[in-house]
Scaffold this active site. Structure first.
Site, mmCIF file in Angstrom:
data_model
loop_
_atom_site.group_PDB
_atom_site.id
_atom_site.type_symbol
_atom_site.label_atom_id
_atom_site.label_comp_id
_atom_site.label_asym_id
_atom_site.label_seq_id
_atom_site.Cartn_x
_atom_site.Cartn_y
_atom_site.Cartn_z
ATOM 1 N N GLY A 267 0.824 -1.201 0.000
ATOM 2 C CA GLY A 267 0.000 0.000 0.000
ATOM 3 C C GLY A 267 0.856 1.248 0.000
ATOM 4 C CB ALA A 268 2.052 3.606 1.558
ATOM 5 C CG MET A 269 8.615 1.774 2.074
ATOM 6 S SD MET A 269 8.469 0.538 3.382
ATOM 7 C CE MET A 269 9.881 0.978 4.391
ATOM 8 C CD GLU A 270 7.720 1.942 7.214
ATOM 9 O OE1 GLU A 270 8.236 1.087 7.941
ATOM 10 O OE2 GLU A 270 6.864 1.668 6.350
ATOM 11 C CG ASN A 271 10.874 4.508 1.731
ATOM 12 O OD1 ASN A 271 11.281 3.378 1.905
ATOM 13 N ND2 ASN A 271 9.929 4.797 0.831
ATOM 14 C CD GLU A 304 3.001 3.525 5.199
ATOM 15 O OE1 GLU A 304 4.139 3.381 5.679
ATOM 16 O OE2 GLU A 304 2.219 2.569 5.031
ATOM 17 C CD GLU A 326 4.481 -2.224 9.409
ATOM 18 O OE1 GLU A 326 3.422 -1.556 9.523
ATOM 19 O OE2 GLU A 326 5.413 -1.874 8.660
#
Length: 883
Positions: A267-271, A304, A326
């Site tokens: 869905g998305a990535m928290e970089n 995120e 998570e």
């Protein structure tokens, strides 16, 4: 056979600190069409905490072409290093040195969407969990944290060059090329690295923190999507303010960026500072996005962003601790969404999902603890157990110690471990320290797989005016332990005692709800001064993720629907009433007996329809029948056809017997909404959900006007929520006059929205989930459509995933061709994108839940998958465990 030996299993018990650490990482990433050259300069030193550290440095690396390797500026002789398919070994390393490597990679050929890859107009990265090793040689593990400086060079056709941290320099290069240099001052593991190079437009805004710092906010999208970013930006600013108010967490960098990518596994990535999002989780506009998708955007943007602290500033020591970030962050985003809308509605929605999907995972062959003990492929552990059950475990911690101490515990956790890679035990220790509680038994929630069963019976002693609750807990066997080996859980059970005169006081200060802590296999709780026999309201707010059994009568369910003051349990009583009656109807269906709907369900629905409750979303949830998936989860042996037939029968009966009431609801909600400009507000979302549910019942009951309502909604709707609701009603309407309309409606819809990829995905999904006969043939035709692309995860999920996971009656057809279809596509996708392939396999993994005939057909396809040569670890692990 698959291979000569199984993939290596990694165990939590074998964890050891890395022999080497990387203090600073400098990357120069030179992007050219067809190939990209990556130069890395790593400042490496021996780990002082490892007494027996090896002098051989072992770096991870996959699909890399090594061009050069130097230590402290001197080219390394070939007898000092060796390259394998997955690693680079360097012998005789000093205590501290600078390692320089230069590699070639090919992003355009990278269909796995891990590492650096090409998506439409941009290059981008996805490095969690182990994608960074496809970019350069590195210690690609979360407990190696480094300061990053990244320079990106690309042609001017990719004018936007982004990475983590703050932009420190940029310039032009001869030959129509340019570069940008980014520096991230916060140490991070490689999985949080991000890079984007693309032709993108941007939406700019800003946020002033609690300490007066102004943060630049930027959302990068393709030019055509600029008008779909307002909701995501509002959600981001709301999340930033909420995290300051509720957790005291201020954002740290000068800029926060989001990039929308069409090809993305997750869905998305928290970089850190540069979040990369699936377009489905950031783009939103009324004419193209449903209410559900608006809510998802809000939740994912918040999730995120919250990771900046619960995941980035404090990260995981190893991947066995995945729920540390998570589970905690899902709990945080859940509470945020509850504060933004209706708390009860949010709780019902998340528990519905948990009980349907996560409970099924807990009872299947891939069941695992929230803190797993082993894995072959970490990508397979991005599961509902890690996320949703992990969030429930965190919620129980807050229930046990209270919100004030939970906030104090989170403050201590963040302050103590800022800049560190830590464990679940570290998180729990902070909560234990501030509360003075012993959490040893509670840790069973993290270390034992399976959903605990809680059997309860009540006993009223009129002569003593005493009410007793007798509890028995047990947890069924799972792959890692038998039932006898399971230790009792500490289970917080919120209880109320309901009477005609309201809830009885249960505590000395007059509170009508009490949290009981169950710690033994068998336990009795006694309530005194109970003047009349009550009906117990158990597990209020779903205070623990357990399966509850209490000998309620059907009349008790009706009573609780009317009298319980706990909103969640009011809804749950209605669900349990419907489940009990539908289970009996399934049994009648098996016996060939005529089906008759019990009037108690009709009367209960009639009472709800007459309710003036302003929370229309809650009313819609109470009026929604248990899903086929939930009924299947409750069955010992899943009767696919019986469950489907019975649910359709009950919907039709309710639609017919309560047609007048549903008509009033439909017209009243429609009139109220017609006076409003569309907003994805809680009030409007509730009205639309209630209106569209009423329409679905009228269609199921074949009401004379229902087809014309559907046609008018399709023709006149200005928002995608109503459009998709009407389309789904039409596609699942078995009347001949409805079927005659379908081809033209589908073609018209496609022609209107063919340039909106996310809308086309909804068009795909609606057809894939249509439960009328011929579902497999429809899905096979969809895969031949000009816009279907098996390399795009969103398209795969919308067609193959939707059909196999959410269209049971067609997927489980008697000839087994649905199973063969899924196996065929898993085998195909395994060569392209193993992550997506392994997640698709889930419906076949439940083969033991079905009749003998279906079991054999499903098992045969799993065996066929396992027999494929050179199968990925991702698919092999899931298929092998399932068998």
């Amino acid at each position: 056979m698959f291979r000569d030996s199984q993939p290596r299993t990694i165990y939590l018990k074998d964890y050891r600190q890395p022999d080497f650490l990387i203090d600073h990482t400098e990357l120069y990433i030179n992007i050219h069409p067809g190939q990209t050259r990556v130069t890395s300069m790593l400042q490496i030193r021996r780990n002082p905490n490892v007494a027996d550290a090896s002098s051989t440095l072992v770096l991870h690396g996959q699909q890399l072409e090594l061009l050069n390797i130097r230590i402290d500026g001197v080219e390394l002789p070939k007898n000092r290093y060796r390259v394998t398919a997955d690693e680079l070994h360097i012998d005789d390393c000093d205590a501290a040195f600078t390692l320089e490597t230069e590699v070639l990679i090919h992003p355009e050929k990278n269909t796995s969407l891990e590492g650096l890859y090409r998506s439409r107009t941009m290059y981008c990265t996805q490095c969690e969990a182990e994608g960074f090793r496809k970019i350069t040689y590195y210690l690609d593990r979360p407990d190696v944290m480094s300061e990053f400086t990244t320079t990106i060079e690309a042609d001017n056709e990719f004018p936007v060059l982004l990475s983590n941290g703050n932009l420190v320099a940029q310039g032009q290069v001869e030959g129509g090329r340019h570069w940008a240099k980014w520096h991230d001052p916060f140490r991070k593991p490689s999985y949080l690295f991000a890079l984007v190079a693309g032709d993108l437009a941007v939406v700019d805004d800003s946020f002033t923190t609690c300490k007066g710092r102004e943060i630049k906010l930027r959302i990068f999208v393709e030019e055509k999507d600029l008008n779909k970013c307002d909701h995501a930006m509002r959600s981001l600013k709301n999340a930033m303010r909420w995290d300051e108010d509720v957790y005291g967490r201020e954002y740290d960098l000068d800029i926060f960026m989001i990039v929308a990518v069409d090809d993305f596994n997750m869905g998305a990535m928290e970089n850190k500072g540069l979040n990369i999002f699936n377009t489905s989780c950031v783009l939103a506009a009324p004419e193209t996005t449903t209410d559900f998708a608006f809510q998802r955007v809000e939740g994912v943007v918040a999730h995120e962003y919250f990771h900046n602290w619960s995941g980035n500033r404090v990260t995981c020591r190893d991947w066995f601790q995945l729920s540390l970030k998570e589970g905690f962050t899902v709990f945080r985003d859940s509470e945020f969404s509850a504060d933004m809308g209706s708390r009860t509605v949010k709780r019902v929605e998340e528990v519905s999902w948990l009980r349907t999907a996560q409970f099924a995972e807990d009872s299947g062959p891939t069941a695992h603890p929230v803190q797993p003990a082993s894995f072959m492929e970490i990508s397979n552990f991005y599961t509902l157990t890690i996320y949703e059950k992990g969030a429930e475990v965190v919620r129980m911690v807050r229930t046990l110690i209270g919100p004030e101490l939970f906030r104090a515990g989170s403050d201590l956790y963040f302050e103590r471990h800022d800049g560190q890679a830590v464990t679940i035990e570290d998180f729990v220790a902070a909560m234990s320290e501030v509360s003075g509680r012993d959490f040893n038994q509670f840790m069973n929630w993290y270390r034992q797989a399976g959903t605990p069963r809680l059997d309860v019976r009540g006993e009223y002693l009129a002569d003593k005016q005493q009410y007793q609750l007798h509890f028995h807990q047990h947890c069924p066997a799972t792959p890692e332990a038998t039932e006898a080996e399971k230790q009792p859980f500490l289970i917080p059970v919120a209880v109320g005692l309901v009477t005609d005169n309201g809830d009885l006081p249960l505590t000395t200060d007059g509170k009508t709800e009490q949290v009981i802590e169950l710690t033994d296999t068998d336990q009795t709780i006694v309530f005194n001064n109970v003047p009349v026999q009550p009906v117990p309201s158990l597990l209020r707010g779903f205070s623990a993720p357990v399966k509850l059994s209490f000998p309620y009568s059907l009349d008790d369910y009706s009573y609780l629907m009317s009298h319980d003051t706990d909103g969640f349990n009011r809804w749950d009583a209605g669900q349990r009433l419907a489940v009990a009656l539908m289970q009996q109807l399934v049994e009648d269906y098996r016996k060939g007996a005529p089906l008759v709907l019990d009037n108690r369900l009709v009367n209960a629905f009639a009472a709800v329809l007459a309710d003036a409750n302003p929370d229309k979303a809650m009313l819609a949830l109470i009026l929604t029948l248990p899903t086929e998936a939930y009924l299947s989860e409750l069955a010992d042996t899943v009767d696919v056809d019986g469950i489907h037939y019975v649910r359709q029968f009950v919907r039709a009966e309710l639609g017919q017997q309560l047609a007048q009431e549903f008509m009033v609801v439909y017209r009243t909600a429609s009139e109220a909404l017609s006076a409003m400009e569309y907003q994805p507000s809680a009030e409007q979302i509730g009205l639309r959900s209630l209106k569209n549910l009423a329409l679905a019942y009228l269609v199921a009951g074949r009401h004379t006007d229902s087809l014309s309502f559907t046609e008018h909604l399709l023709a006149d709707s200005a928002n995608m929520t109503d459009t998709i609701a009407a389309l789904n009603c039409l596609l699942n309407d078995s009347r001949d006059e409805a079927k005659a309309l379908v081809p033209d409606v589908l073609e018209s819809f496609y022609q209107k929205w063919q340039h909106e990829s996310l809308v086309v995905n909804q068009w795909f999904q609606s057809q894939a989930m249509c439960s009328l006969p011929g579902g497999l043939e429809r899905v096979q035709q969809l895969m031949e459509h000009e816009t279907f692309d098996i390399k795009n995860p969103n398209k795969v999920r919308a067609v193959i995933g939707a059909f196999c996971s959410a269209n049971a009656v067609n997927f489980h057809r008697q000839d087994g061709l649905g199973y063969q279809f899924l196996a065929d596509n898993v085998i195909t996708l395994d060569r392209l994108n193993p992550q997506v392939a392994s997640r698709l396999l889930a419906p076949l993994c439940k083969w033991r839940r079905y009749s003998n005939e279906r079991q054999q057909l499903m098992k045969a396809q799993l065996e066929r998958v396992v027999a494929v040569p050179d199968l990925s670890k991702d698919v092999y692990e899931i298929a092998r465990k399932s068998l």
